[in-house]
Design a protein around this motif. Structure first.
Motif, PDB file in Angstrom:
ATOM      1  N   VAL A  40     -17.159 -20.447 -58.691  1.00 17.25           N
ATOM      2  CA  VAL A  40     -16.658 -19.341 -57.862  1.00 17.25           C
ATOM      3  C   VAL A  40     -17.766 -18.449 -57.327  1.00 17.25           C
ATOM      4  O   VAL A  40     -17.538 -17.685 -56.378  1.00 17.25           O
ATOM      5  CB  VAL A  40     -15.634 -18.467 -58.634  1.00 17.25           C
ATOM      6  CG1 VAL A  40     -14.459 -19.302 -59.119  1.00 17.25           C
ATOM      7  CG2 VAL A  40     -16.278 -17.719 -59.786  1.00 17.25           C
ATOM      8  N   MET A  41     -18.942 -18.538 -57.906  1.00 21.04           N
ATOM      9  CA  MET A  41     -20.028 -17.656 -57.477  1.00 21.04           C
ATOM     10  C   MET A  41     -20.289 -17.711 -55.969  1.00 21.04           C
ATOM     11  O   MET A  41     -20.345 -16.668 -55.308  1.00 21.04           O
ATOM     12  CB  MET A  41     -21.304 -17.981 -58.251  1.00 21.04           C
ATOM     13  CG  MET A  41     -21.271 -17.610 -59.714  1.00 21.04           C
ATOM     14  SD  MET A  41     -21.579 -15.854 -60.007  1.00 21.04           S
ATOM     15  CE  MET A  41     -23.346 -15.791 -59.782  1.00 21.04           C
ATOM     16  N   LEU A  55     -20.884 -10.821 -56.253  1.00 21.20           N
ATOM     17  CA  LEU A  55     -20.622 -11.210 -57.636  1.00 21.20           C
ATOM     18  C   LEU A  55     -21.883 -11.812 -58.246  1.00 21.20           C
ATOM     19  O   LEU A  55     -22.523 -12.676 -57.648  1.00 21.20           O
ATOM     20  CB  LEU A  55     -19.480 -12.224 -57.696  1.00 21.20           C
ATOM     21  CG  LEU A  55     -19.150 -12.774 -59.092  1.00 21.20           C
ATOM     22  CD1 LEU A  55     -18.680 -11.657 -60.017  1.00 21.20           C
ATOM     23  CD2 LEU A  55     -18.089 -13.870 -58.991  1.00 21.20           C
ATOM     24  N   ASN A  56     -22.229 -11.350 -59.440  1.00 22.71           N
ATOM     25  CA  ASN A  56     -23.418 -11.831 -60.139  1.00 22.71           C
ATOM     26  C   ASN A  56     -23.076 -12.134 -61.591  1.00 22.71           C
ATOM     27  O   ASN A  56     -22.109 -11.607 -62.144  1.00 22.71           O
ATOM     28  CB  ASN A  56     -24.536 -10.786 -60.093  1.00 22.71           C
ATOM     29  CG  ASN A  56     -25.113 -10.624 -58.706  1.00 22.71           C
ATOM     30  OD1 ASN A  56     -25.815 -11.495 -58.216  1.00 22.71           O
ATOM     31  ND2 ASN A  56     -24.828  -9.497 -58.054  1.00 22.71           N
ATOM     32  N   LEU A  98     -25.204  -1.990 -58.972  1.00 22.35           N
ATOM     33  CA  LEU A  98     -23.792  -1.611 -58.973  1.00 22.35           C
ATOM     34  C   LEU A  98     -22.853  -2.787 -58.704  1.00 22.35           C
ATOM     35  O   LEU A  98     -21.642  -2.614 -58.643  1.00 22.35           O
ATOM     36  CB  LEU A  98     -23.548  -0.520 -57.923  1.00 22.35           C
ATOM     37  CG  LEU A  98     -24.387   0.760 -58.086  1.00 22.35           C
ATOM     38  CD1 LEU A  98     -24.071   1.743 -56.963  1.00 22.35           C
ATOM     39  CD2 LEU A  98     -24.143   1.403 -59.442  1.00 22.35           C
ATOM     40  N   SER A  99     -23.381  -3.980 -58.544  1.00 21.16           N
ATOM     41  CA  SER A  99     -22.571  -5.156 -58.231  1.00 21.16           C
ATOM     42  C   SER A  99     -21.647  -5.528 -59.394  1.00 21.16           C
ATOM     43  O   SER A  99     -21.891  -5.146 -60.540  1.00 21.16           O
ATOM     44  CB  SER A  99     -23.478  -6.349 -57.923  1.00 21.16           C
ATOM     45  OG  SER A  99     -24.308  -6.088 -56.822  1.00 21.16           O
ATOM     46  N   PRO A 100     -20.587  -6.300 -59.116  1.00 19.70           N
ATOM     47  CA  PRO A 100     -19.762  -6.843 -60.205  1.00 19.70           C
ATOM     48  C   PRO A 100     -20.548  -7.910 -60.964  1.00 19.70           C
ATOM     49  O   PRO A 100     -21.181  -8.773 -60.353  1.00 19.70           O
ATOM     50  CB  PRO A 100     -18.547  -7.440 -59.470  1.00 19.70           C
ATOM     51  CG  PRO A 100     -19.013  -7.677 -58.074  1.00 19.70           C
ATOM     52  CD  PRO A 100     -20.037  -6.630 -57.787  1.00 19.70           C
ATOM     53  N   VAL A 101     -20.496  -7.857 -62.297  1.00 22.61           N
ATOM     54  CA  VAL A 101     -21.350  -8.712 -63.124  1.00 22.61           C
ATOM     55  C   VAL A 101     -20.581  -9.216 -64.346  1.00 22.61           C
ATOM     56  O   VAL A 101     -19.801  -8.477 -64.941  1.00 22.61           O
ATOM     57  CB  VAL A 101     -22.605  -7.938 -63.608  1.00 22.61           C
ATOM     58  CG1 VAL A 101     -23.474  -8.823 -64.495  1.00 22.61           C
ATOM     59  CG2 VAL A 101     -23.412  -7.404 -62.429  1.00 22.61           C
ATOM     60  N   PHE A 102     -20.816 -10.467 -64.709  1.00 19.60           N
ATOM     61  CA  PHE A 102     -20.350 -10.982 -65.999  1.00 19.60           C
ATOM     62  C   PHE A 102     -21.557 -11.507 -66.764  1.00 19.60           C
ATOM     63  O   PHE A 102     -22.513 -12.029 -66.178  1.00 19.60           O
ATOM     64  CB  PHE A 102     -19.307 -12.094 -65.829  1.00 19.60           C
ATOM     65  CG  PHE A 102     -19.811 -13.319 -65.114  1.00 19.60           C
ATOM     66  CD1 PHE A 102     -20.469 -14.331 -65.784  1.00 19.60           C
ATOM     67  CD2 PHE A 102     -19.618 -13.452 -63.742  1.00 19.60           C
ATOM     68  CE1 PHE A 102     -20.940 -15.455 -65.120  1.00 19.60           C
ATOM     69  CE2 PHE A 102     -20.077 -14.567 -63.062  1.00 19.60           C
ATOM     70  CZ  PHE A 102     -20.743 -15.578 -63.753  1.00 19.60           C
TER      71      PHE A 102
END
Length: 243
Positions: A111-112, A120-121, A80-84
């Motif tokens: 920024v990671m 953030l992943n 469920l993490s934010p991912v790009f």
């Protein structure tokens, strides 16, 4: 591990969804509005610099979280993490630190660590190995042999070692330390489900809690990604950390 298995199960059962490009390069068959991510995403992981080896009792030991050299699904792992995710159908040598796409990658890598607490992943996938399908046989619980077709993967391309070395050289030149970098086929049913168009040199996806935060960015050539678009992508990625 149970949580990852549950997420993978949910993803594998989803109907493949799509999303409009929202004024960006119009694909021939645009996906519907941003919804759940369509599926899992297996790829060969060339390098994951987040988990360097550790010295234990005087010996260097690999961190068990490091999936380098293995086929892995980060969509399952990230949950469920934010991912790009950056899908790049290009020779790594075309992407240098002085190009907009190269600057974007360097900015994302920088920024990671700052947003590690926000989980953030990211993932960079070079689409280079041979595309197509292969026959796969397996035996079910009753002992019956079943034949199915599946997308070709890393082991099916004889040029795989060359692609891996080129990507490793690129990682070193670009000094990428915080984003895993993988290798996947040029095209596949899985990529189509993710909205990656066959003629796009770059596609960028950003999601959180398994839902897209924006339509994907499509770039037919690497030169089509300009500094303003790179800034918009970076801002979208950072907004994914705001719960």
């Amino acid at each position: 591990m149970r949580g990852i298995a549950v997420i993978c199960g949910v993803l594998s059962g989803l109907t493949f969804l799509a999303f409009h490009p929202d004024g960006r390069t119009q694909p021939k068959t645009p996906p519907a509005s941003a919804q759940m991510v369509p599926s899992t995403l297996r790829a060969f992981i060339v390098q994951d610099g987040r988990f360097p080896p550790q010295t234990v009792d005087g010996k260097m030991q690999r961190d068990p979280r490091d999936r380098s050299g293995k086929i892995h699904c980060y969509v399952c792992e990230y949950g469920l993490s934010p991912v790009f995710i950056l899908f790049l159908r290009a020779d790594p040598k075309q992407i240098t630190a002085d190009t907009p796409v190269g600057k974007l990658i360097r900015d994302l890598d920088a920024v990671m660590p700052k947003y590690r607490a926000d989980k953030l992943n990211g993932l960079i996938l070079f689409l280079r190995t041979e595309a197509g399908e292969k026959a796969v046989k397996f035996t079910d619980d009753s002992g019956t042999e079943i034949a199915v077709t599946a997308d070709k993967e890393y082991p099916d391309d004889e040029n795989r070692d060359r692609y891996v070395q080129e990507i490793k050289d690129w990682i070193q030149a670009m000094k990428i330390a915080n984003i895993p970098v993988g290798l996947a086929p040029l095209t596949s049913k899985n990529l189509t489900a993710w909205g990656v168009q066959d003629k796009d040199a770059a596609t960028v996806v950003v999601y959180r809690r398994l839902k897209h935060l924006a339509p994907p960015w499509h770039f037919p050539t690497l030169g089509d990604l300009n500094e303003e678009q790179a800034k918009s992508i970076l801002q979208t990625v950072l907004s994914a950390t705001r719960y």
